[in-house]
Write an enzyme that holds these catalytic residues in place. Structure first.
Site, PDB file in Angstrom:
ATOM      1  N   ASN A  26       0.869  -1.181   0.000  1.00 36.58           N
ATOM      2  CA  ASN A  26       0.000   0.000   0.000  1.00 36.58           C
ATOM      3  C   ASN A  26       0.905   1.229   0.000  1.00 36.58           C
ATOM      4  O   ASN A  26       1.494   1.563   1.021  1.00 36.58           O
ATOM      5  CB  ASN A  26      -0.903  -0.033   1.248  1.00 36.58           C
ATOM      6  CG  ASN A  26      -1.749   1.223   1.379  1.00 36.58           C
ATOM      7  OD1 ASN A  26      -1.770   2.072   0.492  1.00 36.58           O
ATOM      8  ND2 ASN A  26      -2.454   1.341   2.494  1.00 36.58           N
ATOM      9  N   TRP A  27       1.010   1.860  -1.147  1.00 35.25           N
ATOM     10  CA  TRP A  27       1.944   2.997  -1.269  1.00 35.25           C
ATOM     11  C   TRP A  27       1.442   4.244  -0.542  1.00 35.25           C
ATOM     12  O   TRP A  27       2.190   5.191  -0.356  1.00 35.25           O
ATOM     13  CB  TRP A  27       2.155   3.344  -2.755  1.00 35.25           C
ATOM     14  CG  TRP A  27       2.891   2.326  -3.551  1.00 35.25           C
ATOM     15  CD1 TRP A  27       3.187   1.030  -3.206  1.00 35.25           C
ATOM     16  CD2 TRP A  27       3.452   2.514  -4.872  1.00 35.25           C
ATOM     17  NE1 TRP A  27       3.874   0.406  -4.218  1.00 35.25           N
ATOM     18  CE2 TRP A  27       4.046   1.297  -5.257  1.00 35.25           C
ATOM     19  CE3 TRP A  27       3.484   3.580  -5.769  1.00 35.25           C
ATOM     20  CZ2 TRP A  27       4.685   1.131  -6.489  1.00 35.25           C
ATOM     21  CZ3 TRP A  27       4.109   3.422  -6.999  1.00 35.25           C
ATOM     22  CH2 TRP A  27       4.713   2.204  -7.342  1.00 35.25           C
ATOM     23  N   LYS A  28       0.170   4.251  -0.182  1.00 33.60           N
ATOM     24  CA  LYS A  28      -0.450   5.436   0.442  1.00 33.60           C
ATOM     25  C   LYS A  28      -0.203   6.670  -0.439  1.00 33.60           C
ATOM     26  O   LYS A  28      -0.163   6.539  -1.657  1.00 33.60           O
ATOM     27  CB  LYS A  28       0.050   5.600   1.879  1.00 33.60           C
ATOM     28  CG  LYS A  28      -0.151   4.308   2.692  1.00 33.60           C
ATOM     29  CD  LYS A  28      -0.005   4.451   4.174  1.00 33.60           C
ATOM     30  CE  LYS A  28      -0.248   3.112   4.853  1.00 33.60           C
ATOM     31  NZ  LYS A  28      -0.183   3.162   6.309  1.00 33.60           N
ATOM     32  N   HIS A  62      -9.593   1.042   4.961  1.00 29.23           N
ATOM     33  CA  HIS A  62      -8.309   1.214   5.644  1.00 29.23           C
ATOM     34  C   HIS A  62      -8.504   2.117   6.860  1.00 29.23           C
ATOM     35  O   HIS A  62      -9.311   3.044   6.826  1.00 29.23           O
ATOM     36  CB  HIS A  62      -7.285   1.831   4.688  1.00 29.23           C
ATOM     37  CG  HIS A  62      -5.897   1.786   5.245  1.00 29.23           C
ATOM     38  ND1 HIS A  62      -5.442   2.725   6.141  1.00 29.23           N
ATOM     39  CD2 HIS A  62      -4.880   0.907   5.068  1.00 29.23           C
ATOM     40  CE1 HIS A  62      -4.191   2.420   6.484  1.00 29.23           C
ATOM     41  NE2 HIS A  62      -3.826   1.319   5.845  1.00 29.23           N
ATOM     42  N   GLU A  93      -6.861   4.499   7.961  1.00 23.18           N
ATOM     43  CA  GLU A  93      -6.663   5.932   7.695  1.00 23.18           C
ATOM     44  C   GLU A  93      -7.917   6.532   7.056  1.00 23.18           C
ATOM     45  O   GLU A  93      -8.257   7.684   7.296  1.00 23.18           O
ATOM     46  CB  GLU A  93      -5.412   6.136   6.820  1.00 23.18           C
ATOM     47  CG  GLU A  93      -4.146   5.944   7.648  1.00 23.18           C
ATOM     48  CD  GLU A  93      -2.964   5.367   6.896  1.00 23.18           C
ATOM     49  OE1 GLU A  93      -2.925   5.421   5.659  1.00 23.18           O
ATOM     50  OE2 GLU A  93      -2.053   4.833   7.574  1.00 23.18           O
ATOM     51  N   GLU A 145      -5.401  -5.113  10.455  1.00 25.37           N
ATOM     52  CA  GLU A 145      -4.372  -4.109  10.708  1.00 25.37           C
ATOM     53  C   GLU A 145      -4.670  -3.405  12.031  1.00 25.37           C
ATOM     54  O   GLU A 145      -5.471  -2.466  12.062  1.00 25.37           O
ATOM     55  CB  GLU A 145      -4.354  -3.059   9.588  1.00 25.37           C
ATOM     56  CG  GLU A 145      -4.015  -3.610   8.223  1.00 25.37           C
ATOM     57  CD  GLU A 145      -3.434  -2.514   7.320  1.00 25.37           C
ATOM     58  OE1 GLU A 145      -2.291  -2.685   6.877  1.00 25.37           O
ATOM     59  OE2 GLU A 145      -4.107  -1.499   7.073  1.00 25.37           O
ATOM     60  N   GLY A 204       2.486   2.165  10.994  1.00 25.18           N
ATOM     61  CA  GLY A 204       3.430   3.274  10.895  1.00 25.18           C
ATOM     62  C   GLY A 204       4.126   3.607  12.206  1.00 25.18           C
ATOM     63  O   GLY A 204       4.754   4.659  12.337  1.00 25.18           O
ATOM     64  N   SER A 235       3.449  -2.286  10.413  1.00 16.38           N
ATOM     65  CA  SER A 235       4.898  -2.340  10.624  1.00 16.38           C
ATOM     66  C   SER A 235       5.523  -3.685  10.215  1.00 16.38           C
ATOM     67  O   SER A 235       6.421  -4.190  10.896  1.00 16.38           O
ATOM     68  CB  SER A 235       5.255  -1.996  12.072  1.00 16.38           C
ATOM     69  OG  SER A 235       4.839  -0.677  12.376  1.00 16.38           O
ATOM     70  N   GLY A 285       2.927  -1.162   4.407  1.00 14.84           N
ATOM     71  CA  GLY A 285       2.954   0.274   4.144  1.00 14.84           C
ATOM     72  C   GLY A 285       4.385   0.730   3.897  1.00 14.84           C
ATOM     73  O   GLY A 285       4.949   0.508   2.824  1.00 14.84           O
ATOM     74  N   GLY A 286       4.996   1.321   4.905  1.00  9.34           N
ATOM     75  CA  GLY A 286       6.332   1.915   4.780  1.00  9.34           C
ATOM     76  C   GLY A 286       7.352   1.057   4.046  1.00  9.34           C
ATOM     77  O   GLY A 286       8.073   1.548   3.167  1.00  9.34           O
TER      78      GLY A 286
END
Ligand code: 13P
Length: 251
Positions: free
Chosen positions: A9-11, A96, A98, A168, A174, A214, A235-236
């Site tokens: 997920n590049w966000k 998600h 977010e 998640e 994150g 993470s 993610g990251g």
């Protein structure tokens, strides 16, 4: 046996140039591997078309990070399922945390989006998970049960075949603070039990449940070796080709 699925997920990261750069590194890095898992990348809307062209004839699949629940119309700033299909998307991340916390998306809205995606032959990656406060109040299973029961309302077991659930925990996203493999496995097993209760045993057994929060190359192996963890939503660590490939290798 469920095939593992690793999703990046590049966000809100990577413009067109960065998209080309990252995808070419991924393709090169994976060119000598026989992948035993499915790999999906979810770039931002503006990079989807380019990404779709670049991954053509590779095993990498394309997903989006969100969509609107209506087919078309006066919804300024929104993107429809049909538009996503049109640029080559096979998957779409929905619900998600977010989207839930920053943009106020509620379970009922997420349910409408999931229905629209399935109807449009897009496979939802449906995200659920508790906040730190909810975990500390011992409300994890209650929250996840509500999110799944409402999110999958009026959806058939036949349709669930085309859906992935991603657990998640919000406190692990994150933050560098991963759920332990045991903590994650416990919730994944609960989700499978719930799907068995809401649908049937076969649907529950076949369902891919990803863990997200993470995930890094050095913790992916242990998480992915748990019985009910069938993949990762990253993610990251998916923004660097090396670390994303590291996670793909652990699967
Ligand atoms: P991180 O891997 O950066 O914690 O993000 C997880 C996530 O939200 C993927 O959807």
């Amino acid at each position: 046996m469920r095939k593992k699925v690793i999703t990046g997920n590049w966000k809100m990261n990577n413009d067109l140039g960065e998209t080309q750069n990252l995808i070419s590194k991924l393709i090169n890095g994976l060119s000598n591997e026989t992948l035993s898992c499915d790999v999906i990348i979810c770039p931002p809307f503006t990079s989807l078309q380019e990404a779709g062209l670049l991954i053509k004839n590779t095993p990498i699949k394309l997903g989006a990070q969100n969509m609107h629940q209506e087919g078309n119309g006066a919804y300024t700033g929104e993107i429809s399922a049909g538009m996503l299909k049109n640029v080559g998307c096979e998957y779409v991340i929905l619900g998600h945390s977010e989207r839930r916390t920053i943009f106020g998306e509620k379970d009922e809205l997420i349910n409408l989006k999931i229905k629209k995606a399935l109807e449009s032959e897009l496979k939802p990656i449906f995200c659920v998970g508790e906040t730190l406060e909810e975990r500390e109040k011992d409300a994890t299973t209650k929250v996840v049960e509500r999110q799944i029961t409402v999110g999958l309302k009026n959806i058939s077991s036949d349709e669930i075949k085309n859906l992935i659930i991603a657990y998640e925990p919000v406190w692990a996203i994150g933050t560098g603070r991963t759920a332990t493999p045991e903590q994650a496995q416990e919730v994944h097993a609960y989700i499978r039990l719930l799907i068995n209760r809401l649908f049937d045993v076969q649907t529950a057994e076949n369902l891919v449940i990803q863990y997200g929060g993470s995930v890094k190359p050095d913790n992916a192996g242990e998480l992915l070796s748990q019985k009910d963890i069938d993949g990762a939503l990253v993610g990251g660590a998916c923004l660097k080709a090396d670390s994303f490939i590291g996670i793909i290798r652990s699967a």
